[in-house]
Scaffold this motif. Structure first.
Motif, PDB file in Angstrom:
ATOM      1  N   GLU A   1       0.832  -0.961  -0.213  1.00 22.40           N
ATOM      2  CA  GLU A   1       0.014   0.348  -0.294  1.00 22.40           C
ATOM      3  C   GLU A   1       0.699   0.661   0.377  1.00 22.40           C
TER       4      GLU A   1
ATOM      5  N   THR B   1       1.219   5.045   0.616  1.00 18.34           N
ATOM      6  CA  THR B   1       0.618   6.314   1.477  1.00 18.34           C
ATOM      7  C   THR B   1       1.231   7.447   1.533  1.00 18.34           C
ATOM      8  N   GLY B   2       1.813   8.042   0.772  1.00 13.94           N
ATOM      9  CA  GLY B   2       2.543   9.983   0.598  1.00 13.94           C
ATOM     10  C   GLY B   2       3.742   9.519   0.088  1.00 13.94           C
ATOM     11  N   ASP B   3       5.179   9.996   0.563  1.00 19.55           N
ATOM     12  CA  ASP B   3       6.707  10.083  -0.380  1.00 19.55           C
ATOM     13  C   ASP B   3       7.196   8.210  -0.463  1.00 19.55           C
ATOM     14  N   TYR B   4       8.244   8.068  -1.105  1.00 18.26           N
ATOM     15  CA  TYR B   4       8.957   7.393  -0.756  1.00 18.26           C
ATOM     16  C   TYR B   4       9.471   6.990  -2.271  1.00 18.26           C
ATOM     17  N   ASP B   5      10.767   6.658  -2.345  1.00 13.54           N
ATOM     18  CA  ASP B   5      11.505   6.055  -3.253  1.00 13.54           C
ATOM     19  C   ASP B   5      12.163   4.814  -2.895  1.00 13.54           C
ATOM     20  N   LEU B   6      13.285   4.325  -3.923  1.00 14.88           N
ATOM     21  CA  LEU B   6      13.513   2.735  -3.791  1.00 14.88           C
ATOM     22  C   LEU B   6      14.610   3.313  -3.153  1.00 14.88           C
TER      23      LEU B   6
ATOM     24  N   ILE C   1      20.095  -0.060  -1.392  1.00 17.74           N
ATOM     25  CA  ILE C   1      20.988  -0.559  -0.070  1.00 17.74           C
ATOM     26  C   ILE C   1      20.720  -1.936  -0.152  1.00 17.74           C
TER      27      ILE C   1
ATOM     28  N   ALA D   1      15.264   5.132   5.910  1.00 15.21           N
ATOM     29  CA  ALA D   1      16.266   5.357   4.846  1.00 15.21           C
ATOM     30  C   ALA D   1      17.700   6.932   5.602  1.00 15.21           C
TER      31      ALA D   1
ATOM     32  N   ARG E   1      12.405  13.229   5.584  1.00 13.79           N
ATOM     33  CA  ARG E   1      10.801  12.285   5.971  1.00 13.79           C
ATOM     34  C   ARG E   1      11.641  11.278   6.465  1.00 13.79           C
TER      35      ARG E   1
ATOM     36  N   ARG F   1       9.874  12.053   9.640  1.00 14.36           N
ATOM     37  CA  ARG F   1       8.341  12.595   9.075  1.00 14.36           C
ATOM     38  C   ARG F   1       7.537  11.352   9.261  1.00 14.36           C
TER      39      ARG F   1
ATOM     40  N   LEU G   1      17.664   1.494   7.481  1.00 17.52           N
ATOM     41  CA  LEU G   1      18.809   0.314   6.507  1.00 17.52           C
ATOM     42  C   LEU G   1      19.559   0.906   6.382  1.00 17.52           C
TER      43      LEU G   1
ATOM     44  N   ALA H   1      11.050  -0.438  -0.876  1.00 11.14           N
ATOM     45  CA  ALA H   1      10.882   1.264  -1.328  1.00 11.14           C
ATOM     46  C   ALA H   1      11.717   1.724   0.265  1.00 11.14           C
ATOM     47  N   ALA H   2      11.257   2.911   0.801  1.00 11.84           N
ATOM     48  CA  ALA H   2      12.182   3.362   1.679  1.00 11.84           C
ATOM     49  C   ALA H   2      10.945   4.559   1.349  1.00 11.84           C
ATOM     50  N   PRO H   3      10.774   4.774   2.652  1.00 12.78           N
ATOM     51  CA  PRO H   3      10.573   4.291   3.861  1.00 12.78           C
ATOM     52  C   PRO H   3       9.148   3.145   3.957  1.00 12.78           C
TER      53      PRO H   3
ATOM     54  N   ALA I   1       4.076   1.584   2.260  1.00 11.41           N
ATOM     55  CA  ALA I   1       5.096   2.032   1.289  1.00 11.41           C
ATOM     56  C   ALA I   1       5.236   3.610   1.645  1.00 11.41           C
ATOM     57  N   GLY I   2       6.040   4.862   2.111  1.00 10.02           N
ATOM     58  CA  GLY I   2       5.740   6.213   2.092  1.00 10.02           C
ATOM     59  C   GLY I   2       5.689   6.649   3.463  1.00 10.02           C
ATOM     60  N   ASP I   3       5.814   8.015   3.491  1.00  8.89           N
ATOM     61  CA  ASP I   3       5.503   8.556   4.264  1.00  8.89           C
ATOM     62  C   ASP I   3       4.602   8.261   5.977  1.00  8.89           C
ATOM     63  N   LEU I   4       3.709   7.836   5.405  1.00  9.44           N
ATOM     64  CA  LEU I   4       2.048   7.509   5.905  1.00  9.44           C
ATOM     65  C   LEU I   4       1.720   8.560   6.529  1.00  9.44           C
ATOM     66  N   THR I   5       1.455   9.759   5.889  1.00  8.88           N
ATOM     67  CA  THR I   5       0.890  10.309   5.144  1.00  8.88           C
ATOM     68  C   THR I   5      -0.926  10.330   6.061  1.00  8.88           C
ATOM     69  N   ASP I   6      -1.150   9.539   5.317  1.00 13.87           N
ATOM     70  CA  ASP I   6      -2.967   9.326   5.348  1.00 13.87           C
ATOM     71  C   ASP I   6      -2.486   8.778   6.311  1.00 13.87           C
TER      72      ASP I   6
END
Lengths: 566, 116
Positions: free
Chosen positions: A112, A114-119, A124, B14, B19, B22, B46, B60-62, B76-81
């Motif tokens: 899932e 939500t929001g901002d992420y990268d790989l 790593i 990471a 981020r 946050r 990581l 993915a990170a985070p 995946a993601g910064d869990l804003t929602d």
């Protein structure tokens, strides 16, 4: 044919990482660009993963470059099992720290967002795996799977760009595999990011026959072969087969290869065929082509030469068994490792593939003599067929290997319509012909041509028996050319005539003798007569003289008496 | 309550980026608020434990993982929602603790069987 020429030694040569894949390194003049990512793309089942695995395994085993396999599709266990069939012991290499496999499972249903992420996690992990074994090579198979796992394409593309940059920064030689997409090389347009070297694999079906082909689409900063090259995947691994150009600059040999068939050697001025020449044995089925080949092979192996036979209609064992019937034991040569049969149905591969397979086998076995039996079994479009045969002949000549081809076509042609002149490619041509007469068929043999040597232009009758092949002079006389029983009959007839003639001769000699003797006798008698006459004559002469003397003395006495009395 | 019934969460970040900070902030808030007692949270960098990331299949990170109860869920993601995070983790029953929710489901299941 537009083939890669040897690269002139340009000073700033691009460093390359050899893949160890036969032929591929030749086509690319050394392999993939070292320290850069290369893209290997193709549709499903065309061998991308295998290509990449081979690159890694060879790197680890031959070039001392450990490698990381990052699989986005297959699990590590599956991968290990899949390449075990090629003889690659991935588990062993993993245990020795030469290869690391990391399976990246990406399932959209499990993730899932939500929001901002990268790989960064991927980076790593990759970095960790690379550092753990000191890898110089990596494979990402198939990174496009990420696009199905994550929905944010913008992030993915940015990350991919960053990933390829990272690979270059770390100086890793990488293979990125990609699935063929419509209108572009890969579905997600990976070629946009990996622009140094792109290799396209293809698995094409023509006339229900599949041919694998490989093409180097681009190779920045390096020359490369531009053709589509056939490649093979089999138990020996993967091999690309750049079929060499049809140059006519091979060295020629003065050496002679005796055929082991006495009569045939005698027909050829040099006592056999020149080594490195192409020999065609043509004849309909049942004329003994395979047995002629078997005899020549047997003779060569008995001299310790290596023979490789590509047979398309019989198995090697069957040929060996059949050859036993003419007293030729091929099985012992097979056991001694001097003879190898490569049997395959002509329809098993396309022409390119056959040629490619042959080239590989020839290079591995390094034979002195190669048999292709029968060449006419190869099927395909005429133009392709001719090119194939030309290249096959060239391939063998270039290596100085004597080649023995058989053809079912009596006229030495090839293909359905026979427009393809096979015979002109060959240096020597033996034609086997069944002559049918008087209710029997007999085998005859001609040497149609033998370049560079005088040869008999007469037909020979050719016999197969338990003690091998032998050639018999066919009867050539006023009654025409006779073979088989007719020849035997004619020969018997001639012998009888001869006998009669000799008897007649002797009789006449005896008669002459008799007459001579009778004449001698007559001469003898005459001579005796002559002598008798001479004797008679002498006697008569003597009597005359005595009578005259008597007369004379009588007269004197009378005269004395008359004078004295007076 | 024994260990398997507790919710085990693991958050991969990471390094010390804004981020990361946050995200950690967001996940802490979740744990303290809705799931106060029933939740064990582990935060993994990581860079510090790349091997663990491979085992957990983190790309993915985070990424936030719910390790138990099974099956593993990941966000995946910064869990804003926060609402969506809770929904994904199966923890959105208005503050109900997961063991209770599981019991309820079981009861519903057996009850349904009886009715049939």
């Amino acid at each position: 044919m537009n083939e890669p020429q040897a690269q002139p030694d340009a000073p700033p040569a691009l460093p390359k990482a050899a893949t160890g894949i036969e032929g591929f390194d030749a086509v690319t003049f050394g392999g993939l660009p070292a320290g850069r990512p290369s893209l290997v793309c193709g549709s499903a089942g065309c061998g991308k993963t295998l290509f990449a695995t081979t690159f890694l395994v060879n790197g680890a085993t031959r070039y001392g470059e450990p490698g990381v396999f990052m699989s986005f599709e297959e699990r590590a266990e599956d991968l290990v099992a899949n390449v075990a069939s090629l003889g690659y012991d991935l588990d062993g290499l993993i245990a020795k720290g030469k290869i690391a496999i990391d399976h990246v499972r990406v399932e959209r249903s499990e993730i899932e967002e939500t929001g901002d992420y990268d790989l960064e996690g991927l980076f790593i992990r990759l970095g960790f795996a690379v550092d753990s074994i000191g890898a110089k090579r990596i494979v990402l198979d198939t990174i496009e799977t990420l696009f199905s796992g994550f929905s944010d394409e913008a992030v993915l593309r940015a990350e991919l760009r960053r990933l390829f940059g990272w690979i270059k920064d770390r100086g890793l030689t990488a293979i990125i595999t990609g699935e063929r997409g419509t209108g572009q090389l890969t579905r997600q347009g990976l070629e946009e990011y990996v622009s140094d070297c792109v290799v396209l694999l293809d698995n094409r079906v023509e006339d229900q026959i599949t041919t694998r082909r490989l093409r180097v689409v681009k190779y920045r900063g390096s020359p490369h072969g531009t053709n589509e090259y056939p490649f093979l995947i089999d138990a020996e691994g993967i091999s690309v087969l750049p079929v060499t150009s049809a140059d006519l600059d091979y060295p020629v040999s003065e050496g002679v290869l005796p055929t082991g068939i006495d009569g045939l050697d005698a027909m050829l001025g040099a006592g056999g065929f020149y080594r490195g020449s192409g020999i065609l044995v043509s004849g309909e089925s049942g004329t003994g082509k395979t047995m002629v080949c078997a005899s020549i092979v047997d003779a060569a192996c008995a001299r310790g030469e290596r023979c490789l036979a590509f047979v398309f209609e019989e198995s090697g064992e069957q040929i060996a068994r059949n050859a036993r019937s003419i007293g030729v034991d091929l099985a012992r040569h097979v056991e001694a490792g001097l003879l190898r049969y490569e049997a395959a149905r002509p329809s098993l591969y396309g022409l390119e593939m056959h040629l490619a397979r042959m080239q590989r086998d020839i290079d591995r076995f390094a034979p002195d003599l190669v048999v292709v039996d029968p060449l006419s079994a190869l099927r395909g479009p005429d133009a392709e067929l001719q090119a194939t045969v030309l290249r096959m002949a060239d391939l063998l000549k270039g290596r100085g290997i004597t080649a023995l081809f058989t053809s079912l076509r009596e006229d030495g042609g090839l293909g359905r319509d026979g427009d393809i002149g096979l015979s002109s490619l060959m240096d020597a041509w033996i034609k086997l012909l069944n002559v049918e007469a008087n209710g029997e068929r007999s085998r005859t043999l001609y040497v149609i041509k033998a370049r560079g040597m005088s040869h008999s232009n007469q037909v020979r009758e050719f016999m197969m028996s338990g003690s091998g092949l032998s050639l018999v002079d066919a009867y050539v006389g006023p009654a025409g050319v006779l073979t088989g029983t007719a020849r035997a009959v004619q020969e018997a007839e001639e012998a009888a005539q001869d006998l009669r003639r000799r008897q007649e001769n002797r009789r006449r000699q005896r008669e002459a003798e008799r007459r001579r003797r009778s004449l001698d006798r007559q001469i003898e008698e005459l001579r005796a007569d002559l002598e008798a006459v001479a004797e008679e004559e002498a006697i008569l002469l003597d009597e005359d003289e005595r009578r005259e003397a008597a007369l004379l003395s009588e007269r004197r006495v009378l005269a004395v008496r008359r004078g004295g009395e007076r | 309550m024994n260990a398997p019934d507790r919710i085990r969460l693991r958050l991969y970040v990471a390094g010390p980026s804004p981020r990361s900070a946050r995200t950690i902030d967001h996940v802490r808030r979740l744990c303290e608020g809705a799931l106060a007692e029933a939740c064990d949270l582990e935060i993994v960098d990581l860079y510090q434990q790349p091997g663990l990331a491979a085992e957990d299949g983190v790309v993915a990170a985070p990424t936030l993982l719910r390790l138990s109860p099974l099956p593993v869920r990941r966000v995946a993601g910064d869990l804003t929602d926060a609402r969506r995070v809770l929904a994904t983790l199966g923890l959105d029953a208005g503050g109900a603790s997961p063991p209770q929710a599981a019991q309820q489901q079981q009861q519903q299941g057996t009850g349904g069987g009886d009715v049939a």
